[in-house]
Each structure stands twice: as structure tokens, then as C-alpha cells.
Design a protein around this motif. Structure first.
Motif, PDB file in Angstrom:
ATOM      1  N   PRO A  48       0.771  -1.186   0.038  1.00 18.56           N
ATOM      2  CA  PRO A  48       0.075   0.036  -0.081  1.00 18.56           C
ATOM      3  C   PRO A  48       0.922   1.364   0.009  1.00 18.56           C
ATOM      4  O   PRO A  48       1.816   1.342   0.563  1.00 18.56           O
ATOM      5  N   LEU A  49       0.657   1.992  -0.890  1.00 16.67           N
ATOM      6  CA  LEU A  49       1.244   3.479  -0.999  1.00 16.67           C
ATOM      7  C   LEU A  49       1.245   4.324   0.106  1.00 16.67           C
ATOM      8  O   LEU A  49      -0.076   4.419   0.786  1.00 16.67           O
ATOM      9  N   LYS A  50       2.306   4.948   0.641  1.00 19.04           N
ATOM     10  CA  LYS A  50       2.075   5.793   1.848  1.00 19.04           C
ATOM     11  C   LYS A  50       3.064   6.977   1.701  1.00 19.04           C
ATOM     12  O   LYS A  50       4.278   6.819   0.616  1.00 19.04           O
ATOM     13  N   TYR A  51       2.978   8.196   2.034  1.00 17.11           N
ATOM     14  CA  TYR A  51       3.752   9.343   2.138  1.00 17.11           C
ATOM     15  C   TYR A  51       4.713   9.209   3.198  1.00 17.11           C
ATOM     16  O   TYR A  51       4.519   8.946   4.318  1.00 17.11           O
ATOM     17  N   GLN A  52       6.064   9.706   2.985  1.00 19.48           N
ATOM     18  CA  GLN A  52       7.033   9.883   3.729  1.00 19.48           C
ATOM     19  C   GLN A  52       7.735  11.266   3.868  1.00 19.48           C
ATOM     20  O   GLN A  52       8.110  11.512   2.551  1.00 19.48           O
ATOM     21  N   ASN A  53       7.668  11.930   4.739  1.00 17.53           N
ATOM     22  CA  ASN A  53       8.325  13.480   4.772  1.00 17.53           C
ATOM     23  C   ASN A  53       9.726  13.230   4.364  1.00 17.53           C
ATOM     24  O   ASN A  53      10.550  12.093   4.962  1.00 17.53           O
ATOM     25  N   ALA A  54      10.314  14.053   3.556  1.00 19.10           N
ATOM     26  CA  ALA A  54      11.852  13.482   3.075  1.00 19.10           C
ATOM     27  C   ALA A  54      12.345  15.119   2.577  1.00 19.10           C
ATOM     28  O   ALA A  54      11.440  15.634   1.682  1.00 19.10           O
ATOM     29  N   THR A  55      13.315  15.223   2.606  1.00 13.61           N
ATOM     30  CA  THR A  55      14.262  16.375   1.879  1.00 13.61           C
ATOM     31  C   THR A  55      14.899  15.916   0.838  1.00 13.61           C
ATOM     32  O   THR A  55      15.336  16.778   0.107  1.00 13.61           O
ATOM     33  N   ASN A  56      15.188  14.680   0.731  1.00 13.16           N
ATOM     34  CA  ASN A  56      15.940  14.187  -0.475  1.00 13.16           C
ATOM     35  C   ASN A  56      15.496  12.784  -0.848  1.00 13.16           C
ATOM     36  O   ASN A  56      14.467  12.077  -0.369  1.00 13.16           O
ATOM     37  N   ASP A  57      16.222  12.423  -2.217  1.00 11.71           N
ATOM     38  CA  ASP A  57      15.406  11.234  -2.793  1.00 11.71           C
ATOM     39  C   ASP A  57      15.911  10.107  -1.786  1.00 11.71           C
ATOM     40  O   ASP A  57      16.991  10.262  -1.214  1.00 11.71           O
ATOM     41  N   HIS A  58      15.429   9.089  -1.763  1.00 16.53           N
ATOM     42  CA  HIS A  58      15.708   7.752  -1.284  1.00 16.53           C
ATOM     43  C   HIS A  58      17.173   7.342  -2.062  1.00 16.53           C
ATOM     44  O   HIS A  58      17.133   7.287  -3.246  1.00 16.53           O
ATOM     45  N   PRO A  59      18.148   6.914  -1.328  1.00 16.36           N
ATOM     46  CA  PRO A  59      19.326   6.626  -1.927  1.00 16.36           C
ATOM     47  C   PRO A  59      19.281   5.437  -3.237  1.00 16.36           C
ATOM     48  O   PRO A  59      19.918   5.501  -4.115  1.00 16.36           O
ATOM     49  N   ASP A  60      18.423   4.629  -3.027  1.00 13.61           N
ATOM     50  CA  ASP A  60      17.960   3.385  -3.926  1.00 13.61           C
ATOM     51  C   ASP A  60      16.992   3.857  -4.871  1.00 13.61           C
ATOM     52  O   ASP A  60      16.610   2.953  -5.556  1.00 13.61           O
ATOM     53  N   ALA A  61      16.361   4.926  -4.855  1.00 16.32           N
ATOM     54  CA  ALA A  61      15.248   5.386  -5.802  1.00 16.32           C
ATOM     55  C   ALA A  61      15.660   5.110  -7.212  1.00 16.32           C
ATOM     56  O   ALA A  61      16.751   5.307  -7.693  1.00 16.32           O
ATOM     57  N   LYS A  62      14.691   4.638  -7.896  1.00 19.89           N
ATOM     58  CA  LYS A  62      15.004   4.774  -9.535  1.00 19.89           C
ATOM     59  C   LYS A  62      14.748   5.823 -10.158  1.00 19.89           C
ATOM     60  O   LYS A  62      13.693   5.855 -11.042  1.00 19.89           O
ATOM     61  N   LEU A  63      15.783   6.654 -10.071  1.00 23.25           N
ATOM     62  CA  LEU A  63      15.604   7.853 -10.679  1.00 23.25           C
ATOM     63  C   LEU A  63      15.578   8.007 -12.226  1.00 23.25           C
ATOM     64  O   LEU A  63      15.040   8.812 -12.711  1.00 23.25           O
ATOM     65  N   ASP A  64      16.346   6.987 -12.907  1.00 26.29           N
ATOM     66  CA  ASP A  64      16.303   6.765 -14.318  1.00 26.29           C
ATOM     67  C   ASP A  64      14.867   6.656 -14.851  1.00 26.29           C
ATOM     68  O   ASP A  64      14.839   6.892 -15.951  1.00 26.29           O
ATOM     69  N   GLU A  65      13.991   6.208 -14.039  1.00 31.65           N
ATOM     70  CA  GLU A  65      12.802   6.120 -14.589  1.00 31.65           C
ATOM     71  C   GLU A  65      11.902   7.117 -14.378  1.00 31.65           C
ATOM     72  O   GLU A  65      10.744   6.867 -14.942  1.00 31.65           O
ATOM     73  N   PHE A  66      12.079   8.160 -13.569  1.00 37.67           N
ATOM     74  CA  PHE A  66      11.236   9.012 -13.349  1.00 37.67           C
ATOM     75  C   PHE A  66      10.897  10.061 -14.454  1.00 37.67           C
ATOM     76  O   PHE A  66      11.597  10.307 -15.177  1.00 37.67           O
ATOM     77  N   ILE A  67       9.235  10.268 -14.585  1.00 38.08           N
ATOM     78  CA  ILE A  67       8.972  10.963 -15.721  1.00 38.08           C
ATOM     79  C   ILE A  67       8.206  12.130 -14.776  1.00 38.08           C
ATOM     80  O   ILE A  67       7.057  12.088 -14.549  1.00 38.08           O
ATOM     81  N   PRO A  68       8.919  13.503 -14.971  1.00 41.18           N
ATOM     82  CA  PRO A  68       8.267  14.493 -13.884  1.00 41.18           C
ATOM     83  C   PRO A  68       6.809  14.937 -14.705  1.00 41.18           C
ATOM     84  O   PRO A  68       6.071  14.899 -13.775  1.00 41.18           O
ATOM     85  N   ALA A  69       7.014  15.312 -15.827  1.00 37.39           N
ATOM     86  CA  ALA A  69       5.911  15.955 -16.197  1.00 37.39           C
ATOM     87  C   ALA A  69       5.807  15.777 -17.864  1.00 37.39           C
ATOM     88  O   ALA A  69       6.536  16.668 -18.622  1.00 37.39           O
ATOM     89  N   LEU A  70       5.068  15.105 -18.455  1.00 34.64           N
ATOM     90  CA  LEU A  70       4.838  14.821 -19.791  1.00 34.64           C
ATOM     91  C   LEU A  70       3.544  15.306 -20.459  1.00 34.64           C
ATOM     92  O   LEU A  70       2.680  14.877 -20.013  1.00 34.64           O
ATOM     93  N   ASP A  71       3.851  16.342 -21.288  1.00 31.83           N
ATOM     94  CA  ASP A  71       2.668  17.029 -21.999  1.00 31.83           C
ATOM     95  C   ASP A  71       2.321  15.973 -23.342  1.00 31.83           C
ATOM     96  O   ASP A  71       2.818  15.958 -24.236  1.00 31.83           O
ATOM     97  N   SER A  72       1.303  15.117 -23.252  1.00 28.56           N
ATOM     98  CA  SER A  72       1.019  14.317 -24.353  1.00 28.56           C
ATOM     99  C   SER A  72       0.559  14.998 -25.474  1.00 28.56           C
ATOM    100  O   SER A  72       0.722  14.332 -26.681  1.00 28.56           O
ATOM    101  N   LYS A  73       0.041  16.074 -25.293  1.00 32.32           N
ATOM    102  CA  LYS A  73      -0.242  16.731 -26.638  1.00 32.32           C
ATOM    103  C   LYS A  73       1.040  17.157 -27.506  1.00 32.32           C
ATOM    104  O   LYS A  73       0.738  17.314 -28.867  1.00 32.32           O
ATOM    105  N   LEU A  74       2.075  17.132 -27.029  1.00 36.67           N
ATOM    106  CA  LEU A  74       3.250  17.388 -27.692  1.00 36.67           C
ATOM    107  C   LEU A  74       3.998  16.340 -28.303  1.00 36.67           C
ATOM    108  O   LEU A  74       5.025  16.307 -29.302  1.00 36.67           O
ATOM    109  N   LEU A  75       3.352  14.843 -28.149  1.00 36.33           N
ATOM    110  CA  LEU A  75       4.148  13.727 -28.559  1.00 36.33           C
ATOM    111  C   LEU A  75       3.537  13.582 -30.124  1.00 36.33           C
ATOM    112  O   LEU A  75       2.186  13.730 -30.038  1.00 36.33           O
ATOM    113  N   PRO A  76       4.117  12.820 -30.749  1.00 35.27           N
ATOM    114  CA  PRO A  76       3.883  12.599 -31.914  1.00 35.27           C
ATOM    115  C   PRO A  76       3.082  11.483 -31.997  1.00 35.27           C
ATOM    116  O   PRO A  76       3.332  10.401 -31.214  1.00 35.27           O
TER     117      PRO A  76
END
Length: 302
Positions: free
Chosen positions: A167-195
Motif C-alpha cells: 500500500p502506498l504511503k507518503y514519507q516526509n523527506a528532504t532528499n530522494d531515497h538513495p536507492d530510488a530509480k531516478l532513471d525511470e522518473f517522468i516528472p511532467a509529460l505533455d501528451s499533446k506534444l508527442l507525435p
């Protein structure tokens, strides 16, 4: 999926700092869980149990609303939203329609499970990024995001997809977890701009597709534009799990009309009836297998 699988993956007791290293559920079509979508074996808003090899179509506009909803772990001063639950698994994975009120604000932090967001209406800001209508984000577990804020004077409506395997929970944090998969992060994708690109299956070859995200196992998330006068001619065997949400237009599937705000959950190896539409439609789609491989989608005349 059998009851033993559900019990095996009920890992509430293991929700510790090791949340990034828990195994996902193996897909019921034979996958090893690498895609981390956990779409197998879900209950739905119209079924109290998992229905193998069946399709379910749901009018989301008439589902009961859960008021007073807030992500577990968020501070008490964060305003409540509301939620309509669409699908869920006992492991914690779920898909919902969430509404956040105007002036909603929440602090930055990270989540203990992968989260996908697709905006249906309104706009929301998190950190330096903004999502507007048909904007998409993929936030891997442990990636710090926020603070969150609904923009403007109107509520925002979101497809809120928690991918488990807890189950998803929120954790207060000032930094990423050291093992987080940052390479998979998609912050904000505007689908209207995609072909628009071609589809992967012969059944929808005259339609168009926009990939929003592709998993390591070839599945993923996309928009599907079914063109007017489409006629699939035959039923299909779908050898994968699928969730789809109609954004506009309609598609007749057998005797059902999937129109705007209808949602479909199709479990693996389901025979899905003949598809057709005169006017065309646009769908948001999630699938846990590579559809370009032979045998994943089969025409089935009968």
C-alpha cells in the motif's frame, strides 16, 4: 489468481525502509513481475472477487464517492480529496479517480510505491513541474517530489495509479531515497506534444498510438486514437492484463458501448468481443506485456 497468491503478497508487515526491494507479483500470464505494474488478479468496482479471463466495463461517473480521502502519512493539515476506486489488489496496487479541491496544498516528500498520474481535468503543480489536462507523470517509489498545489480556482481530477507491491504511503523527506530509480522518473509529460505513431497489433493497424511510458518487459502506458469507421471484424484473445479509460468518443465492444468516462479492466487470456466505432474515440491504456510479440493479441473469428 488463487487465494494463496494474495496471502503471499500481503506484505503489510514488511512496510519498512526496505520498501524499494520488495518483489512485485508475478503476472498471471507467466511474466516475472519486472514491469512492476501489478495488474494481475485485481478486484473491481463491480466485482467483489477477481474474475479470471473476463472483461469488465465500468461507468465511472456513477460509482460511489469516498469523501475524506488523503494519502496515508500526509500531515493532518493537508486538505481531503475524494476518490472513486476502479480496481485494486490486496497487495496494495490500485487504480482510482481522485479529485483534489481548489487551493489543495501538500508538502514535498516521497511515496513507498510507484505512482502514475494522468490528469483528466484541471491543473496541478508539484515542485517545479506542472501537469495540465492529459499530462502524465511516473513517480518511482522513493523519488522526492513536491510541494503539491492545485492551480486555479477549479478542482483537479486525476487518474491515480498506485503500482504496489505494498500500500502506498507518503514519507516526509528532504532528499530522494538513495536507492530510488531516478532513471525511470517522468516528472511532467505533455501528451499533446508527442507525435502519433503506428500501433503494434494488426487488429488496430489503422489507429494511432502515443507511448507515455514503456516498461522493461515491453508493456507500458499509451494513448490510443481509434479512427472513425473502425471495424475490428472479429473478437480478440488478449494474452495480457489491461486497463483502459475512454477520454472522448466511443467504441462499441460487443453489446457494450465504451463512451467518455467509461473504464475497462480486461484480465489475461480473455476473449473480448468485436470492436467498432463510427465516430472514433481516444483511450488512455495500461498493459503489462509487450504487444509487438506474436501471440499476445489474436483475432478469434466465431
Amino acid at each position: 489468481m488463487g487465494e494463496e497468491n494474495i496471502n503471499f503478497n500481503s506484505v503489510e508487515q514488511n512496510q519498512t525502509d526496505d520498501f524499494l526491494h520488495l518483489e512485485s507479483i508475478k503476472e498471471d500470464w507467466g511474466g516475472d513481475g519486472r514491469g512492476r505494474m501489478n495488474l494481475s488478479g485485481r478486484y473491481t468496482a463491480i466485482s467483489e472477487k477477481y474474475l479470471p479471463r473476463q472483461y469488465q466495463f465500468i461507468d465511472t461517473s456513477i460509482l460511489p464517492v469516498e469523501d475524506g480521502w488523503r494519502v496515508s502519512g500526509m500531515p493532518d493539515n493537508v486538505p481531503f480529496g475524494s476518490r472513486r476506486s476502479l480496481t485494486w489488489h490486496n497487495c496494495g496496487a490500485s487504480t482510482s479517480k481522485v479529485v483534489l479541491p481548489p487551493h489543495f496544498e501538500a508538502p514535498s516528500g516521497f511515496f513507498t510505491a510507484d505512482l502514475e498520474i494522468f490528469v483528466l481535468r484541471g491543473a496541478i503543480q508539484f515542485g517545479e513541474w506542472q501537469l495540465n489536462k492529459h499530462g502524465y507523470s511516473f513517480i518511482p517509489a522513493g523519488v522526492k517530489v513536491g510541494p503539491w498545489k492545485v492551480l486555479g480556482n477549479e478542482e483537479v481530477e486525476i487518474l491515480w495509479m498506485e503500482n504496489g507491491p505494498i500500500p502506498l504511503k507518503y514519507q516526509n523527506a528532504t532528499n530522494d531515497h538513495p536507492d530510488a530509480k531516478l532513471d525511470e522518473f517522468i516528472p511532467a509529460l505533455d501528451s499533446k506534444l508527442l507525435p502519433w505513431n503506428k500501433t503494434d497489433t494488426v487488429q488496430f493497424e489503422v489507429s494511432k498510438k502515443k507511448y507515455l511510458r514503456k516498461d522493461s518487459n515491453g508493456g507500458g502506458v499509451w494513448l490510443l486514437a481509434v479512427l472513425p469507421h473502425y471495424d475490428g471484424r472479429h473478437s480478440m484473445i488478449q494474452s495480457y492484463n489491461e486497463e483502459s479509460y475512454c477520454l472522448s468518443g466511443y467504441c462499441d465492444v460487443g453489446d457494450f458501448r465504451l463512451a467518455k468516462d467509461w473504464f475497462g479492466y480486461v484480465s489475461s487470456f480473455t476473449i473480448v468481443p468485436w470492436h467498432r466505432t463510427d465516430d472514433g474515440c481516444l483511450f488512455f491504456v495500461r498493459v503489462d506485456r509487450d504487444l509487438s510479440k506474436i501471440g499476445t493479441v489474436l483475432s478469434y473469428p466465431r
